[in-house]
Design a protein around this motif. Sequence first.
Motif, short mmCIF file in Angstrom:
data_model
loop_
_atom_site.label_atom_id
_atom_site.label_comp_id
_atom_site.label_asym_id
_atom_site.label_seq_id
_atom_site.Cartn_x
_atom_site.Cartn_y
_atom_site.Cartn_z
N ASN A 168 85.81 3.47 3.76
CA ASN A 168 85.72 4.79 4.39
C ASN A 168 87.10 5.34 4.74
OD1 ASN A 168 82.94 4.70 4.22
ND2 ASN A 168 82.67 3.86 6.28
N GLU A 169 87.93 4.49 5.33
CA GLU A 169 89.29 4.92 5.69
C GLU A 169 90.12 5.21 4.44
OE1 GLU A 169 92.26 5.91 8.47
OE2 GLU A 169 90.11 5.46 8.74
N ALA A 170 89.96 4.35 3.42
CA ALA A 170 90.73 4.54 2.19
C ALA A 170 90.33 5.83 1.48
CB ALA A 170 90.52 3.33 1.27
N LEU A 171 89.04 6.16 1.49
CA LEU A 171 88.60 7.41 0.87
C LEU A 171 89.17 8.61 1.62
CD1 LEU A 171 84.87 6.65 -0.02
CD2 LEU A 171 86.61 7.51 -1.61
N LYS A 172 89.21 8.52 2.94
CA LYS A 172 89.72 9.63 3.75
C LYS A 172 91.19 9.89 3.45
CE LYS A 172 90.22 9.30 8.28
NZ LYS A 172 89.83 9.14 9.72
N ASN A 173 91.94 8.81 3.19
CA ASN A 173 93.38 8.93 2.97
C ASN A 173 93.78 9.06 1.50
OD1 ASN A 173 93.81 8.69 5.75
ND2 ASN A 173 93.85 6.45 5.63
N ALA A 174 92.82 9.05 0.59
CA ALA A 174 93.13 9.08 -0.84
C ALA A 174 93.77 10.41 -1.23
CB ALA A 174 91.86 8.86 -1.65
N VAL A 175 94.67 10.35 -2.20
CA VAL A 175 95.36 11.55 -2.68
C VAL A 175 94.43 12.39 -3.55
CG1 VAL A 175 97.30 12.40 -4.05
CG2 VAL A 175 97.60 10.39 -2.56
N HIS A 176 93.69 11.71 -4.43
CA HIS A 176 92.73 12.40 -5.31
C HIS A 176 91.34 11.84 -5.04
CE1 HIS A 176 96.18 13.94 -7.53
NE2 HIS A 176 96.62 12.70 -7.66
N LYS A 177 90.34 12.73 -5.02
CA LYS A 177 88.97 12.29 -4.75
C LYS A 177 88.00 12.99 -5.70
CE LYS A 177 90.12 12.27 0.18
NZ LYS A 177 89.83 12.85 1.50
N VAL A 178 86.98 12.26 -6.11
CA VAL A 178 85.85 12.86 -6.82
C VAL A 178 84.57 12.23 -6.27
CG1 VAL A 178 87.12 13.32 -8.96
CG2 VAL A 178 85.84 11.19 -8.72
N GLU A 179 83.51 12.98 -6.29
CA GLU A 179 82.20 12.45 -5.92
C GLU A 179 81.15 13.18 -6.73
OE1 GLU A 179 80.74 13.36 -1.99
OE2 GLU A 179 82.22 14.96 -1.76
N GLY A 180 80.05 12.50 -6.99
CA GLY A 180 79.00 13.14 -7.77
C GLY A 180 77.72 12.33 -7.75
N GLU A 181 76.63 13.02 -8.09
CA GLU A 181 75.34 12.35 -8.23
C GLU A 181 75.01 12.26 -9.71
OE1 GLU A 181 71.43 12.48 -5.69
OE2 GLU A 181 71.45 14.19 -7.05
N TYR A 182 74.52 11.11 -10.12
CA TYR A 182 74.26 10.83 -11.53
C TYR A 182 72.81 10.38 -11.64
CZ TYR A 182 79.30 10.91 -11.29
OH TYR A 182 80.60 11.30 -11.05
N ILE A 183 72.07 11.01 -12.57
CA ILE A 183 70.62 10.82 -12.61
C ILE A 183 70.16 10.56 -14.04
CG2 ILE A 183 68.36 11.91 -12.17
CD1 ILE A 183 69.78 13.69 -10.09
N HIS A 184 69.24 9.63 -14.20
CA HIS A 184 68.43 9.61 -15.42
C HIS A 184 66.98 9.37 -15.03
CE1 HIS A 184 67.54 5.31 -15.71
NE2 HIS A 184 68.81 4.99 -15.63
N LEU A 185 66.09 9.99 -15.81
CA LEU A 185 64.66 9.82 -15.56
C LEU A 185 64.20 8.48 -16.13
CD1 LEU A 185 63.23 13.38 -16.34
CD2 LEU A 185 63.90 12.41 -14.14
N THR A 186 62.91 8.21 -15.97
CA THR A 186 62.30 7.01 -16.53
C THR A 186 62.51 6.97 -18.04
OG1 THR A 186 60.62 6.98 -14.81
CG2 THR A 186 60.07 5.86 -16.86
N GLN A 187 62.74 5.77 -18.57
CA GLN A 187 62.87 5.57 -20.01
C GLN A 187 61.97 4.41 -20.41
OE1 GLN A 187 67.06 4.76 -20.40
NE2 GLN A 187 67.67 6.82 -19.79
N HIS A 188 61.40 4.48 -21.61
CA HIS A 188 60.48 3.45 -22.08
C HIS A 188 61.02 2.75 -23.33
CE1 HIS A 188 57.51 5.15 -19.28
NE2 HIS A 188 56.87 4.00 -19.42
N HIS A 189 60.64 1.48 -23.48
CA HIS A 189 61.21 0.61 -24.52
C HIS A 189 60.85 1.06 -25.93
CE1 HIS A 189 60.69 -1.76 -20.84
NE2 HIS A 189 61.64 -2.57 -21.24
#
Length: 743
Positions: A168-189
Amino acid sequence: MSTTNYIGKPTSRVEGPAKVTGAAKYAAEYNVPDLAYGYVVSSPIAKGKITKIHADEVRAIPGVLQVFSHENVPSLAWFDRSYKDDVAPGGSPFRPLQGAEVKYSQQPVAVVIAETFELARYAASLLRIDYDVAPHDTDLETKRDDGFEPGRGKTGWVPPPKPRGNPNEALKNAVHKVEGEYIHLTQHHNPMEMFASTVEWLGDKKLKIYDKTQGAFNSQQYVTKVFGLSKDDAQVISKYTGGGFGSGLRPQYQLFMAVLASLELKRSVRVSLTRQQMFSFGHRPHTLQYVELGTNADGTLAALHHHALHETSQFEDYTENVVNWSGMLYQCDNVKLTYQLAKLDVYTPQDMRAPGAATGSFALEIAMDEMAYAAGLDPLEFRLRNYAERDQNADKPFSSKKLRECYHEGAAKFGWDKRNPEPRSMRDGNMLVGWGMGGGVWDASIQKCAAKVTLTADGHLNVLSGANDIGTGTYTIITQIAAETLGLPLEAVTFTLGDTTLPEAPLQGGSWTAASVGNAVKETCDKLGEKLLKLAQKMAGSPLKDASYEDVQFVNGQIRLNADPTQAVVIRDVLPASGEKELTVENTMMPNPASQLTHSLHAHNAVFAEVKVDPELGTVHVTRVVNAVAAGRILNPKTARSQVLGSVVWGISMAMMEETVMDHGFGRYMNHNLSEYHVPVCADIHDIEVIFVEEEDDKVNPLGIKGLGEVGLLGVAAAIANAVYHATGKRIRNLPVSIDKLL
């Protein structure tokens, strides 16, 4: 010892002729006497209770033998109620036809048995069932704040390590930051061969069962525990499997129904599932992931947070290692990895090629690409700058790691140095061109395995182990190992697998089959070689009289002295001279846990992908992929390449096509067929280059095998998504990458 004859050389499949001529039989192709046929009836509702089954109407149809449901399943079923199969997660496994409760859409609620398949299918279509419908919940989006940390997971699940450093502290002090949500739906064999079980009734509760499975012994254990049979009463055979990808790890419900019907009707029964019913058990779970990265001014990772939430059923807590890989793939001292489940009214998810890792690597590798742009670094340079020399999760050195070489060799073959980093800067005519990369890491594991080898007087070697071959090349590589170990021609070796009367072998999954069965067969052949040498030393005038096993080599049908290869004994002469008709050794290979305690055992890969995008239509073509893999010793480059080619095709499919769409109003999958659940056809696949980076590992197992089934898939979907961003400037974090998301 032996000299290299076959291991490491491209060799065509020994079972190839049987497959292309139709001699290879699959579970639904065994014609047994007095065969009846079953057709499964699936629930149209997602949750509720069966109030009445109008079975008498169907039983009255001439040729219909029985309708089995919860109303008439005999008490013999579920003899052992505590039983769970070998890969069951925590909770209580689904037990077919064991009650009136409906727990998910397409749940099997009855099976109609008739004299012909067509009649069984027709009769099943007439079966009327009354339901009380209850409210259901199949939407993971509604569970974002309702996730829970799992308790005991399935075998092989490792809870995420505790946070290290101060993320948490390292993220607060980072020079560059990215964040995102990544999603995939159900997949079948969706393997080509659908699930089926043919049960041959032999009388007096004795059964011969031909099952579509990735583990004959797991199916046997299931049948004996559920129905109270002895192992001698339930032989399971699975000689050929038309793809599994994890769907055959657990016994599926057609096995239960075929055995039940056979025992009750005292005749042979086959139950086959339809393509639609293939969507009614097991899947890669719909998963929501959140990744947050921070870097220092020099582009080194300052902090990493990776969180995953995915679905499970109401009755089992299915777990995957989704986030753990992020803590070991790159060097970072401040890491937080969190993982939760959410219960929905769906069937339990199931392992699907590279379970957890395919999901986790897609999110991490897109986030790494975003971070490279934020830090002003080339994506390859950014990864090299954050290269992990040690597994920080386990605080252990890697037994071997050639990922850096994967990066360099893959990039060189791809031509990565010609990449213009600016999005939308590269074109081919009117098409936007994008280049992206990704990669991954997968466990190199080994399981207990038994094998039996018999050398006959004519010099032929029979190798036996109850393993499965789901199309990966197991028949061939084990033949190669045995032939090389005892210096015999390939045609003098016959490998028999897929039968519970053979020595016990593990399930085919987790990329451990080559290592487990291969090392077991090598060890057993060595033991036979020692016996053979002792017999050879008793021959009149034997030049091997005073030699130890380490002093000789088995090559070209001879046992030769290392010091003087002209001093030799012909293997075919040994048994006739000794008066023995055959020589047999049976042996169980136990994994050596020492290296697992001291080292981190993993395979790695790096993927480079090119896409071409029509800027007006938004259509995407994946035109080139290079996949560089470091997976220890490659036993057969030909079948190994096929494994990775298949992985890349699946990665393209995961990136561009695959999603099982749930209608939450009905609580059921709407595209449960191959016309609407899209997978690639030949026209979708273009140039794929596979590179095997040389990697020797004397710690992972005696043969240095790491396995290939899973690792080749990792990073492919992310590399394509990253290439799409490079081509278009649009970042897609929700798979699949479809036209509507680009326009």
